[in-house]
Design a protein around this motif. Sequence first.
Motif, short mmCIF file in Angstrom:
data_model
loop_
_atom_site.label_atom_id
_atom_site.label_comp_id
_atom_site.label_asym_id
_atom_site.label_seq_id
_atom_site.Cartn_x
_atom_site.Cartn_y
_atom_site.Cartn_z
N THR A 106 0.76 -1.27 0.19
CA THR A 106 -0.02 0.12 0.11
C THR A 106 0.97 0.99 0.01
O THR A 106 1.85 1.32 1.02
N MET A 108 0.50 5.50 -0.63
CA MET A 108 -0.41 6.22 -0.64
C MET A 108 -0.13 7.65 0.07
O MET A 108 0.47 7.83 1.18
N SER A 123 -3.16 7.22 -4.61
CA SER A 123 -2.55 5.65 -4.47
C SER A 123 -1.68 5.48 -5.54
O SER A 123 -2.25 5.69 -6.75
N ALA A 246 -6.82 -0.51 -4.04
CA ALA A 246 -6.35 0.83 -3.50
C ALA A 246 -7.35 1.77 -3.18
O ALA A 246 -7.19 2.56 -2.31
N VAL A 311 -6.67 7.24 -7.87
CA VAL A 311 -5.74 5.90 -7.87
C VAL A 311 -4.87 5.88 -9.41
O VAL A 311 -5.70 6.25 -10.34
#
Length: 439
Positions: A106, A108, A123, A246, A311
Amino acid sequence: MAYYSLENNENKDKEDLFGDDGKAGKKRKLKKILAATALVIIALGGLFYYKTASIFNKISTRGDGLFSGLFKSEDDLKGVSEGRTNLLLLGMRGSNMPGGSMLADTIMIVSIKPNENKVAMVSIPRDLYVEIPGHGTRKINAANSLGEGAGRGKGMELMQQVVQNITGLPIHYVATANFQAMREIVNTLGGVVVHLDKPFSEGSQFVEGNECGGVFSLPAGDVKLNGDQALCYSRARYGSSDFDRARRQQDVLIAIKDKAFSLGTLTDFNKVNDIANTVGDNVRTTMAAWEMQKFFGLYQKLDNPGVIHKVIDNNPESGLLYSTTVDTPDGASYALLPKGGNFDKIKELCQNIFNEQAVQSIAPPQNGYAHVEEPKTPEDVKKLQKNSNANGNKNSNANANANKNSNGNSNKNSNSNSNSNKNKNSNKNSNKNDNKKKD
């Protein structure tokens, strides 16, 4: 004859209790009670401050404690004077867990504009192929693991450098959290609620090992998730895509934030204490202790801020990335590369994320982010590689034909010009001879 007066007895009791002057004695006793209460409050406050300082110092990779921030304000936080603070959040399995425990699956960026009451979440996919300083070209999710090999907190520093390079943003702070952090925090909060426009199901990713019950599914509507469900919902991707995952992670993070900052949580000492313990065991950050305190205060002041979600994906029409395969020592590997061969468009997006026109153009697609299917098995990677090679050869042939046509047209034009010049010269000589004869 002796007797007792009730009134005299009451007065005597008052004198015994309050002294000669009942009112003055009552004030003295009230002061003692208030003083004792104040001491208890100070003691509890000191204990809570010590607890908070201990937790903050534990998760910080820097040595500055809370005391160093006593004479600092929120304006001393990085980025605040420029109007925007950028925090990079990294999520991973965690130490001693199988399956790439320190790989950042992940990635972000959370940007805060306090003066405009706005928050943006961007993301970055884990399969983005980038240059990692000192380690060559790799998938971006490897940066944290590679950096940690050089020492505690070095992974965050290396990831910070990589993300700055591809987004053009100054990354002021970095924080990492593992699976256990999400699971325990959500359970401590008593669950969180997310909204699903349609039922969700992941039927293959968790079958091996029977994680998440094997087949994980949720109904449509407002769904309350416990810690395990929130984690499974945030990890699932086989039935959708890494991009859709995401986006769901952003939704879960917002739900956790809303519940954690609610009055019911902040006034519950046991919950706050349990969350602090969980954070201390499972979260790390480049913030100093005093910066954490100021940052939380800054965020709490936001009044139901508007949140912009993005994203970075591989949508064939509007996406900024494309899917391909790259050669690695272990063979062909799925990867994402930026369209145009550079990160200019990604930098433009990240820098202008708060621009109103930019916001309109980055709305998530109605059917989610399952644009180009991500390969799930080695066979899928080989298939993608074959398609990539076919497209590459097709483009190569197209370029060759274009060059051939271009050269053919060029020669044709050249011959035409040559003949034209030849005819022109011939006509000129003919006219010259005619004039000469006429003279």
